[in-house]
Design an enzyme around this catalytic site. Structure first.
Site, PDB file in Angstrom:
ATOM      1  N   HIS A  51      49.551  38.226  34.225  1.00  0.00           N
ATOM      2  CA  HIS A  51      48.781  39.520  34.258  1.00  0.00           C
ATOM      3  C   HIS A  51      48.987  40.281  33.149  1.00  0.00           C
ATOM      4  O   HIS A  51      48.379  41.120  32.837  1.00  0.00           O
ATOM      5  CB  HIS A  51      48.900  40.034  35.602  1.00  0.00           C
ATOM      6  CG  HIS A  51      48.461  39.378  36.636  1.00  0.00           C
ATOM      7  ND1 HIS A  51      47.157  39.967  37.260  1.00  0.00           N
ATOM      8  CD2 HIS A  51      48.675  38.364  37.414  1.00  0.00           C
ATOM      9  CE1 HIS A  51      46.688  38.931  38.251  1.00  0.00           C
ATOM     10  NE2 HIS A  51      47.373  38.082  38.543  1.00  0.00           N
ATOM     11  N   ASP A  58      48.387  46.287  27.270  1.00  0.00           N
ATOM     12  CA  ASP A  58      48.088  46.017  28.325  1.00  0.00           C
ATOM     13  C   ASP A  58      47.437  44.583  28.701  1.00  0.00           C
ATOM     14  O   ASP A  58      46.675  44.393  27.689  1.00  0.00           O
ATOM     15  CB  ASP A  58      47.108  46.992  28.807  1.00  0.00           C
ATOM     16  CG  ASP A  58      47.105  47.460  30.306  1.00  0.00           C
ATOM     17  OD1 ASP A  58      47.612  47.034  31.190  1.00  0.00           O
ATOM     18  OD2 ASP A  58      46.485  48.618  30.495  1.00  0.00           O
TER      19      ASP A  58
HETATM   20  C1  GDG Z   1      48.469  44.676  35.872  1.00  0.00           C
HETATM   21  C2  GDG Z   1      48.506  44.709  34.288  1.00  0.00           C
HETATM   22  C3  GDG Z   1      46.021  43.905  34.589  1.00  0.00           C
HETATM   23  C4  GDG Z   1      44.235  53.324  39.755  1.00  0.00           C
HETATM   24  N1  GDG Z   1      44.448  54.366  40.327  1.00  0.00           N
HETATM   25  C5  GDG Z   1      44.076  54.454  41.626  1.00  0.00           C
HETATM   26  C6  GDG Z   1      44.114  53.099  42.031  1.00  0.00           C
HETATM   27  N2  GDG Z   1      44.092  52.343  40.982  1.00  0.00           N
HETATM   28  C7  GDG Z   1      43.922  51.052  40.811  1.00  0.00           C
HETATM   29  C8  GDG Z   1      42.706  50.788  39.953  1.00  0.00           C
HETATM   30  C9  GDG Z   1      42.991  49.386  39.384  1.00  0.00           C
HETATM   31  C10 GDG Z   1      44.571  49.442  39.370  1.00  0.00           C
HETATM   32  O1  GDG Z   1      44.919  50.180  40.153  1.00  0.00           O
HETATM   33  C11 GDG Z   1      45.326  49.451  38.129  1.00  0.00           C
HETATM   34  O2  GDG Z   1      44.886  48.145  37.491  1.00  0.00           O
HETATM   35  P1  GDG Z   1      45.314  47.988  35.758  1.00  0.00           P
HETATM   36  O3  GDG Z   1      44.642  46.715  35.575  1.00  0.00           O
HETATM   37  O4  GDG Z   1      44.552  49.018  35.088  1.00  0.00           O
HETATM   38  O5  GDG Z   1      46.907  47.853  35.695  1.00  0.00           O
HETATM   39  P2  GDG Z   1      48.120  47.450  36.337  1.00  0.00           P
HETATM   40  O6  GDG Z   1      48.461  47.888  37.667  1.00  0.00           O
HETATM   41  O7  GDG Z   1      49.401  47.611  35.497  1.00  0.00           O
HETATM   42  O8  GDG Z   1      47.899  45.784  36.287  1.00  0.00           O
HETATM   43  C12 GDG Z   1      47.015  44.945  33.767  1.00  0.00           C
HETATM   44  C13 GDG Z   1      46.035  43.808  35.904  1.00  0.00           C
HETATM   45  O9  GDG Z   1      47.501  43.773  36.321  1.00  0.00           O
HETATM   46  C14 GDG Z   1      45.346  42.621  36.611  1.00  0.00           C
HETATM   47  O10 GDG Z   1      45.713  41.570  36.059  1.00  0.00           O
HETATM   48  O11 GDG Z   1      44.832  44.346  34.167  1.00  0.00           O
HETATM   49  O12 GDG Z   1      47.154  44.844  32.254  1.00  0.00           O
HETATM   50  O13 GDG Z   1      49.289  45.391  33.989  1.00  0.00           O
HETATM   51  O14 GDG Z   1      42.607  48.452  40.147  1.00  0.00           O
HETATM   52  O15 GDG Z   1      41.625  50.686  40.611  1.00  0.00           O
HETATM   53  N3  GDG Z   1      43.831  52.660  43.252  1.00  0.00           N
HETATM   54  C15 GDG Z   1      43.726  53.848  44.221  1.00  0.00           C
HETATM   55  N4  GDG Z   1      43.912  55.189  43.847  1.00  0.00           N
HETATM   56  C16 GDG Z   1      44.123  55.507  42.593  1.00  0.00           C
HETATM   57  O16 GDG Z   1      44.394  56.574  42.393  1.00  0.00           O
HETATM   58  N5  GDG Z   1      43.555  53.403  45.340  1.00  0.00           N
END
Ligand code: GDG
Length: 483
Positions: free
Chosen positions: A168, A380
């Site tokens: 990821h 990222d």
């Molecule tokens: C890893 C990789 C890759 C965010 N704020 C809130 C909340 N979120 C949720 C979002 C989103 C998730 O968290 C964050 O996903 P990201 O992809 O931006 O980042 P990572 O957690 O670092 O994920 C990344 C991912 O894996 C998938 O392969 O894209 O690069 O680092 O889904 O919705 N959820 C809630 N409240 C919030 O305030 N409930």
């Protein structure tokens, strides 16, 4: 019938003790869970992972937490030392910073590697206990890169039809990867899978470059975008599979009355202001201080923004037990204090800062209400927040300012406003560009981004990965179609 077995470090929820025999269950926040949960809910299968507490796992609360999941849950237990050395240690003090090109943040403590191997072996044993010969084994992410090797050492793969892995996070270029003391052992372990999936072409390029440099016995064969590595008389397929969102669920959620009302309320709180949203887990790779500095720079240089924009920055607590994360929060707090101290008036506060996760309805309302999403990771894997923002813009409005180092930039680059998170002035200029952009241009860009995010959604991602992993994947049953 083939079953899907997902193996990841964490289960999609965390158990926490609040007293003797008292437990709370909290849904995990993060990209992996957001993407994989809807897939397993749709298809059924098994999820093997750690429920987030060290020591013995209480069976009653676990059964309660998983009763309505729609798939089986198999917990893996970790001791406190294993949690510290495998999870906080090798995974989060070595691999996470190194793979995000932040080598100075690494702590290459030798004991961590032993713990990493040992815990990966525990996951392999859980797979052996729970998998049937035709199961499709899909291991996720940087915590579990040694699992296939542990399975092969136990002679398990002969019985498993597909042994696959998806990373990821980004895969670093050779110059950075070569700092890793276990570089050879780690690549050797990765080459024990049958399929290696990465988020972007950039990551595939990097991993193939590392294999060529570090593993002279491996032969890389590439034809177009199809890459095969021949190693130890086996063929390993390598490809990029950009992860997507559950588009329909975000779009439908954003259209609900409750979200519409919450979004209106939010807008009404900041009359005559354009709202800019930043939302990230607390992590130094997400570029939060850089974003705040850019916002401050924009307020300093462009008077028209003062009183006319508000940055809503949501920081979801994450890994706060690690001292570096704790210090990092202090940096964000000070920057927010500085900006609000310098620029606030009696009628306007430039940064609205939340150090907590929003519930889903509130998150969707923020996506819907904000005129811009401002996402500036230093690096990222993908950044799902960018895609969720587009999915929720059912009005086809809104500008996306996105780091050129986010995986999502590869798919969204013609229409997202790409920035270099290390260039504070360029980011500030881009805020102004988005602020002044005509409605027609914003809408044309958003329409095109939504088209991609809708098409290349999370079910498309899983289908393309399973199809690459096994021809048998096509026979997997689907409970409902969502795309
Ligand atoms: C890893 C990789 C890759 C965010 N704020 C809130 C909340 N979120 C949720 C979002 C989103 C998730 O968290 C964050 O996903 P990201 O992809 O931006 O980042 P990572 O957690 O670092 O994920 C990344 C991912 O894996 C998938 O392969 O894209 O690069 O680092 O889904 O919705 N959820 C809630 N409240 C919030 O305030 N409930």
């Amino acid at each position: 019938m083939n079953r899907l077995i997902i193996v990841s470090n964490r289960l999609p929820f965390a158990l926490d003790s609040t007293g003797e025999d008292l437990w709370t269950v909290t849904p995990a926040v993060g990209g992996l869970v957001s993407a994989v949960e809807p897939v397993l809910r749709e298809r059924g299968g098994t999820w093997i992972g750690w429920p987030g507490i060290a020591g013995k796992i209480p069976q009653g609360p676990l059964a309660e937490a998983t009763r309505d999941a729609g798939y089986n849950v198999v917990p893996v237990a970790l001791s406190e030392t294993e949690r510290d050395e495998f999870y906080y240690g090798y995974s989060n003090e070595v691999i996470w910073p190194l793979f995000h090109d932040l080598q100075n943040f690494c702590n290459f403590e030798p004991a961590y590697w032993q713990a990493y191997k040992q815990v990966n072996e525990r996951y392999a044993e859980a797979i052996i206990r729970n998998a049937r010969p035709d199961d499709f084994i899909w291991v996720h992410d940087y915590h579990l890169m040694y699992v296939a090797q542990a399975l092969r050492e136990r002679r398990a793969p002969q019985q498993l039809s597909a042994l696959t892995f998806f990373l990821h996070i980004p895969f670093p270029p050779y110059d950075i990867f070569s700092k890793l003391p276990q570089q050879r052992r780690l690549l050797h372990a990765l080459l024990q899978f049958d399929l290696l999936g990465f988020q972007t072409r950039r990551d595939v390029r990097n991993v193939l470059q590392c294999v060529r440099r570090v593993m002279p016995d491996a032969k890389v064969l590439s034809r177009g975008e199809i890459h095969v590595i021949r190693f130890e008389k086996r063929k390993i397929r390598v490809g990029h599979f950009p992860i997507g969102t559950d588009f329909d669920s975000f779009e439908n959620g954003a259209k609900t009355e409750a979200v519409a009302q919450r979004s209106q309320q939010l807008r009404a709180n900041f009359p005559d202001c354009q709202l800019i949203l930043g939302s990230d887990r607390l992590d130094y790779s997400k570029g939060i201080p850089e974003r705040l500095r850019a916002f401050r720079n924009a307020l300093e240089r462009y008077a028209e923004l003062r009183g006319s924009v508000v940055l809503i920055q949501v920081v979801v607590p994450s890994r706060v037990e690690i001292p570096r994360y704790h210090e990092f929060k202090g940096r964000i707090d000070r920057l927010v204090g500085d900006i609000n101290g310098r620029f606030s008036t009696s009628a306007w506060t430039p940064v609205q800062y939340h150090f907590r996760g929003l519930d889903r309805e509130d998150l969707l309302a923020h996506y819907r209400a904000c005129d811009m999403a401002f996402l500036t990771p230093l690096k990222d894997g993908m950044n799902l927040v960018a895609k969720e923002y587009c999915a929720c813009r059912t009005d086809e409005d809104g500008a996306l300012i996105l780091s050129q180092f986010a995986g999502a930039a590869e798919q969204l680059k013609p229409d997202a406003l790409l920035v270099n998170p290390y260039d504070v002035e360029q980011m500030a200029d881009t805020i102004v560009k988005a602020f002044r952009m005509s409605e027609a241009e914003r809408s044309a860009r958003m329409k095109r981004m939504r088209r991609i995010v809708r098409k290349e959604n999370v079910f498309w991602w899983v289908d393309s990965f399973l199809a690459a992993g096994s021809r048998l994947a096509r026979t997997f049953p689907r409970r409902r179609r969502n795309d």
